[in-house]
Design a protein around this motif. Structure first.
Motif, mmCIF file in Angstrom:
data_model
loop_
_atom_site.group_PDB
_atom_site.id
_atom_site.type_symbol
_atom_site.label_atom_id
_atom_site.label_comp_id
_atom_site.label_asym_id
_atom_site.label_seq_id
_atom_site.Cartn_x
_atom_site.Cartn_y
_atom_site.Cartn_z
ATOM 1 N N LEU A 135 0.743 -1.228 -0.082
ATOM 2 C CA LEU A 135 0.127 0.116 -0.064
ATOM 3 C C LEU A 135 0.874 1.271 -0.055
ATOM 4 C CD1 LEU A 135 -2.642 -1.343 2.618
ATOM 5 C CD2 LEU A 135 -3.093 -0.847 0.061
ATOM 6 N N VAL A 136 1.924 1.099 0.592
ATOM 7 C CA VAL A 136 2.765 2.212 0.749
ATOM 8 C C VAL A 136 3.655 2.534 -0.770
ATOM 9 C CG1 VAL A 136 5.032 3.537 1.572
ATOM 10 C CG2 VAL A 136 3.166 2.478 3.040
ATOM 11 N N PHE A 137 4.388 1.528 -1.004
ATOM 12 C CA PHE A 137 5.176 1.548 -2.378
ATOM 13 C C PHE A 137 4.742 1.200 -3.663
ATOM 14 C CE2 PHE A 137 8.480 1.157 1.077
ATOM 15 C CZ PHE A 137 9.007 2.253 0.793
ATOM 16 N N VAL A 138 3.453 0.539 -3.573
ATOM 17 C CA VAL A 138 2.898 0.151 -4.969
ATOM 18 C C VAL A 138 1.643 1.189 -5.226
ATOM 19 C CG1 VAL A 138 1.825 -1.714 -6.439
ATOM 20 C CG2 VAL A 138 3.647 -2.325 -4.723
ATOM 21 N N PHE A 139 1.010 1.377 -4.248
ATOM 22 C CA PHE A 139 -0.489 2.243 -4.307
ATOM 23 C C PHE A 139 -0.082 3.554 -3.719
ATOM 24 C CE2 PHE A 139 -1.899 -2.199 -3.962
ATOM 25 C CZ PHE A 139 -2.911 -2.189 -5.286
ATOM 26 N N HIS A 140 1.008 3.855 -3.280
ATOM 27 C CA HIS A 140 1.576 5.154 -2.872
ATOM 28 C C HIS A 140 0.544 5.806 -1.945
ATOM 29 C CE1 HIS A 140 4.387 4.743 -5.971
ATOM 30 N NE2 HIS A 140 3.471 4.387 -6.875
ATOM 31 N N LEU A 141 0.147 5.012 -0.893
ATOM 32 C CA LEU A 141 -0.707 5.733 -0.005
ATOM 33 C C LEU A 141 0.134 6.301 1.383
ATOM 34 C CD1 LEU A 141 -3.548 3.149 0.178
ATOM 35 C CD2 LEU A 141 -3.513 5.331 -1.034
ATOM 36 N N ASN A 142 1.408 5.995 1.349
ATOM 37 C CA ASN A 142 1.967 6.793 2.485
ATOM 38 C C ASN A 142 1.738 6.162 3.727
ATOM 39 O OD1 ASN A 142 3.838 8.094 0.478
ATOM 40 N ND2 ASN A 142 1.854 9.829 0.452
ATOM 41 N N SER A 143 1.440 7.131 4.573
ATOM 42 C CA SER A 143 1.000 6.679 6.114
ATOM 43 C C SER A 143 -0.313 6.041 6.134
ATOM 44 C CB SER A 143 1.420 7.909 7.021
ATOM 45 O OG SER A 143 0.575 9.086 6.656
ATOM 46 N N ASP A 144 -1.378 6.522 5.246
ATOM 47 C CA ASP A 144 -2.388 5.904 5.069
ATOM 48 C C ASP A 144 -2.323 4.278 4.875
ATOM 49 O OD1 ASP A 144 -3.653 8.311 5.846
ATOM 50 O OD2 ASP A 144 -4.346 8.656 3.838
ATOM 51 N N GLY A 145 -1.425 4.175 4.072
ATOM 52 C CA GLY A 145 -1.196 2.623 3.654
ATOM 53 C C GLY A 145 -0.667 1.957 4.862
ATOM 54 N N VAL A 146 -0.057 2.303 5.687
ATOM 55 C CA VAL A 146 0.493 1.692 7.079
ATOM 56 C C VAL A 146 -0.867 1.496 7.888
ATOM 57 C CG1 VAL A 146 1.755 1.662 9.295
ATOM 58 C CG2 VAL A 146 2.731 2.234 7.014
ATOM 59 N N ALA A 147 -1.762 2.311 8.008
ATOM 60 C CA ALA A 147 -2.989 2.301 8.876
ATOM 61 C C ALA A 147 -3.930 1.118 8.276
ATOM 62 C CB ALA A 147 -3.652 3.827 8.858
ATOM 63 N N LEU A 148 -4.197 1.218 6.953
ATOM 64 C CA LEU A 148 -4.995 0.314 6.191
ATOM 65 C C LEU A 148 -4.342 -1.162 6.227
ATOM 66 C CD1 LEU A 148 -7.556 -0.210 4.605
ATOM 67 C CD2 LEU A 148 -6.471 0.523 2.362
ATOM 68 N N GLY A 149 -3.269 -1.312 6.080
ATOM 69 C CA GLY A 149 -2.574 -2.757 6.090
ATOM 70 C C GLY A 149 -2.859 -3.257 7.630
ATOM 71 N N THR A 150 -2.987 -2.417 8.742
ATOM 72 C CA THR A 150 -3.063 -2.823 10.173
ATOM 73 C C THR A 150 -4.401 -3.235 10.169
ATOM 74 O OG1 THR A 150 -1.322 -1.326 11.149
ATOM 75 C CG2 THR A 150 -3.061 -2.226 12.559
ATOM 76 N N VAL A 151 -5.317 -2.638 9.467
ATOM 77 C CA VAL A 151 -6.807 -2.910 9.574
ATOM 78 C C VAL A 151 -7.189 -4.317 8.768
ATOM 79 C CG1 VAL A 151 -9.185 -2.291 8.976
ATOM 80 C CG2 VAL A 151 -7.418 -0.585 9.770
ATOM 81 N N LEU A 152 -6.542 -4.289 7.822
ATOM 82 C CA LEU A 152 -6.834 -5.758 7.108
ATOM 83 C C LEU A 152 -6.414 -6.913 7.813
ATOM 84 C CD1 LEU A 152 -5.942 -4.338 3.435
ATOM 85 C CD2 LEU A 152 -8.109 -5.031 4.335
ATOM 86 N N ALA A 153 -5.027 -6.837 8.367
ATOM 87 C CA ALA A 153 -4.459 -7.862 9.055
ATOM 88 C C ALA A 153 -5.098 -8.299 10.274
ATOM 89 C CB ALA A 153 -2.875 -7.319 9.320
ATOM 90 N N GLN A 154 -5.503 -7.117 10.890
ATOM 91 C CA GLN A 154 -6.314 -7.566 12.269
ATOM 92 C C GLN A 154 -7.586 -8.396 11.916
ATOM 93 O OE1 GLN A 154 -5.514 -6.566 15.495
ATOM 94 N NE2 GLN A 154 -3.433 -6.135 14.627
ATOM 95 N N TYR A 155 -8.258 -8.059 11.123
ATOM 96 C CA TYR A 155 -9.506 -8.828 10.725
ATOM 97 C C TYR A 155 -9.316 -10.325 10.211
ATOM 98 C CZ TYR A 155 -12.661 -4.949 12.080
ATOM 99 O OH TYR A 155 -13.458 -4.151 12.610
ATOM 100 N N ILE A 156 -8.419 -10.437 9.464
ATOM 101 C CA ILE A 156 -7.855 -11.885 9.095
ATOM 102 C C ILE A 156 -7.438 -12.588 10.455
ATOM 103 C CG2 ILE A 156 -6.358 -13.023 7.789
ATOM 104 C CD1 ILE A 156 -6.330 -10.906 5.835
ATOM 105 N N GLY A 157 -6.751 -11.925 11.390
ATOM 106 C CA GLY A 157 -6.175 -12.628 12.303
ATOM 107 C C GLY A 157 -7.335 -12.881 13.383
ATOM 108 N N LEU A 158 -8.243 -12.230 13.514
ATOM 109 C CA LEU A 158 -9.445 -12.551 14.042
ATOM 110 C C LEU A 158 -10.195 -13.987 13.859
ATOM 111 C CD1 LEU A 158 -11.585 -12.186 16.463
ATOM 112 C CD2 LEU A 158 -12.785 -10.328 15.079
ATOM 113 N N LEU A 159 -10.057 -14.048 12.107
ATOM 114 C CA LEU A 159 -10.756 -15.189 11.639
ATOM 115 C C LEU A 159 -9.789 -16.514 11.863
ATOM 116 C CD1 LEU A 159 -11.931 -13.711 8.325
ATOM 117 C CD2 LEU A 159 -13.399 -14.411 10.134
ATOM 118 N N ILE A 160 -8.383 -16.138 11.843
ATOM 119 C CA ILE A 160 -7.810 -17.098 12.292
ATOM 120 C C ILE A 160 -7.741 -17.724 13.588
ATOM 121 C CG2 ILE A 160 -5.298 -17.960 12.561
ATOM 122 C CD1 ILE A 160 -4.782 -16.076 10.286
ATOM 123 N N ALA A 161 -7.972 -16.650 14.721
ATOM 124 C CA ALA A 161 -8.031 -16.939 16.201
ATOM 125 C C ALA A 161 -9.284 -17.784 16.189
ATOM 126 C CB ALA A 161 -8.323 -15.710 16.795
#
Length: 434
Positions: free
Chosen positions: A173-199
């Protein structure tokens, strides 16, 4: 005893190291973009979520201690009820954060005196990442319950999976989609919900719920639920003090300018690497201490505490040596900005000494959580925040400026170790007589 400690500690250490690794990657991603405002935005945004989510850290800590004691008593039914109570609190807390996200944001950003550019990017980061609140809090409860059940492997799987996904998403999201700090935040959101499904999947793979009618009937039983809330309210106050200190540290760093803010953020990440490494041992302490107290095994309890401190000392010496021998090389991992590197090196001495200062209080945290002695933890933290940290900074900031911040943080950690050692030797007999 060493086998029991390492069986729990090694997965926890590996799990915990992936947490600062994520922060390191986030910092490095922003540190290699043009402009220090992205790095400052991540520093402030991450601190805000430390303030928000660490305040709810009791969902993991309180659940671990209570579950471990139920495990020591071989009471599986009670362990399921503890988990159910934790999930009820998760639902309420997540709803609270989502409904009040705007006034919470206003209050948090009011506390910071950053440049307008840094605040703009930090606010955007906040608006995206707050959406992960339900998943993040639920994962706290899952982690705490698994650890209380003496299962360190599932938290390892969860943490590594979530953080690896987070790193991959953030990079794209930062280097391919050029979202800068927003990309870091969105990456966290996506990973957390996938993690909940795994739990959820892992839970039903190994554990079974007792009959739903029994859970519904007993989970809100006033006495145990009141005890659950009382323990967690003490941990909540204790954690708020800790987050206040960390938030105050970052807020005061911002008053010295963007360069010192960035340098302090990097050095503080090194403190967090140490904290998460030793927390692997502290998590083992939570599980073992809770189990031995539940089983009323006094000799095993004391032996576990002694061995845990021995391992902590070895780890502290190793970290101090690494920070002393390779300071420049370590800082360059985070940034290639010469001004930030030179500034960080001016204050590296505080980080070099940190492993020898902080280990004692980190391990005592684990011991007290396992013992569910939340009042002692709360009292120690209030004393060290109000009587040690704030006065130290207040009386030295005029002469030492940024050094005063690091001095206050060092004294805060040192006195946490002193006060918790004092409480521990008074309270151990009481833990076993419950």
């Amino acid at each position: 005893m060493n086998k029991q400690i390492l069986r729990l500690a090694i997965p926890n250490i590996l799990s915990n190291l992936s947490i600062p690794l994520l922060s390191l990657v986030d910092t490095a991603l922003m540190g290699h973009l043009e402009g220090v405002h992205f790095l400052g935005a991540i520093a402030i945004g991450s601190t805000i979520f430390n303030f928000i989510y660490w305040g709810f850290g009791f969902l993991r800590m309180g659940t671990t201690g209570l579950t471990a004691q139920a495990f020591g008593k071989n009471d599986y039914r009670e362990s399921i009820l503890i988990f159910s109570r934790a999930l009820i609190v998760v639902i309420a807390a997540a709803a609270f954060l989502l409904v009040l996200q705007t006034p919470i944001a206003w209050l948090c950003f009011y506390l910071f005196d950053a440049s307008a550019e840094v605040e703009t990017f930090a606010r955007s980061y906040y608006d995206i990442r707050i959406g992960a609140a339900p998943a993040t809090l639920a994962l706290y409860a899952f982690h705490g319950w698994f650890l209380g059940m003496q299962n360190a492997n599932y938290p390892l799987i969860l943490t590594v999976a979530v953080n690896v996904l987070n790193i991959i998403f953030s990079y794209l999201l930062v280097f391919v989609f050029h979202l800068n700090s927003d990309g870091v935040a969105l990456g966290t959101v996506l990973a957390q919900y996938i993690g909940l499904l795994i739990a959820v999947y892992l839970f039903f793979q190994k554990y079974t719920l007792i009959e739903f009618r029994l859970i519904k009937k007993s989970v809100l039983n006033p006495k145990p639920f009141k005890n659950f809330l009382a323990i967690n309210s003490d941990i909540f106050i204790r954690t708020l003090c800790l987050v206040f200190v960390f938030t105050y540290f970052t807020a005061e760093s911002a008053t010295f300018g963007d360069v010192i803010l960035a340098a302090n953020a990097i050095l503080f990440q090194l403190w967090m690497v140490l904290a998460h490494f030793i927390d692997g041992l502290a998590f083992a302490a939570e599980s073992l201490v809770g189990k031995f107290i539940g089983a009323k095994q006094k000799k095993a309890l004391k032996k576990a505490i002694r061995y845990l401190f021995l391992w902590t000392t070895v780890v502290g010496i190793a970290f101090t040596a690494g920070y002393y021998l390779y300071p420049t090389e370590i800082i360059r991992i985070f940034t290639n900005n010469p001004e930030i590197i030179d500034t960080a090196l001016l204050f590296i001495g505080w980080t070099i000494s940190a492993p020898l200062v902080c280990g004692i209080c980190f391990i005592w945290d684990g011991v007290f959580i396992g013992a569910t002695d939340s009042k002692s933890m709360r009292n120690s933290m209030l004393f060290c925040t109000l009587i040690v940290f704030l006065p130290t900074y207040f009386f030295t900031q005029g002469a030492f400026e940024n050094h005063a911040l690091w001095l206050a943080m060092t004294m805060f950690m040192l006195f946490r170790g002193f006060t918790m050692t004092y409480y521990a030797y008074k309270r151990i007999p009481l833990w076993l007589s419950r």
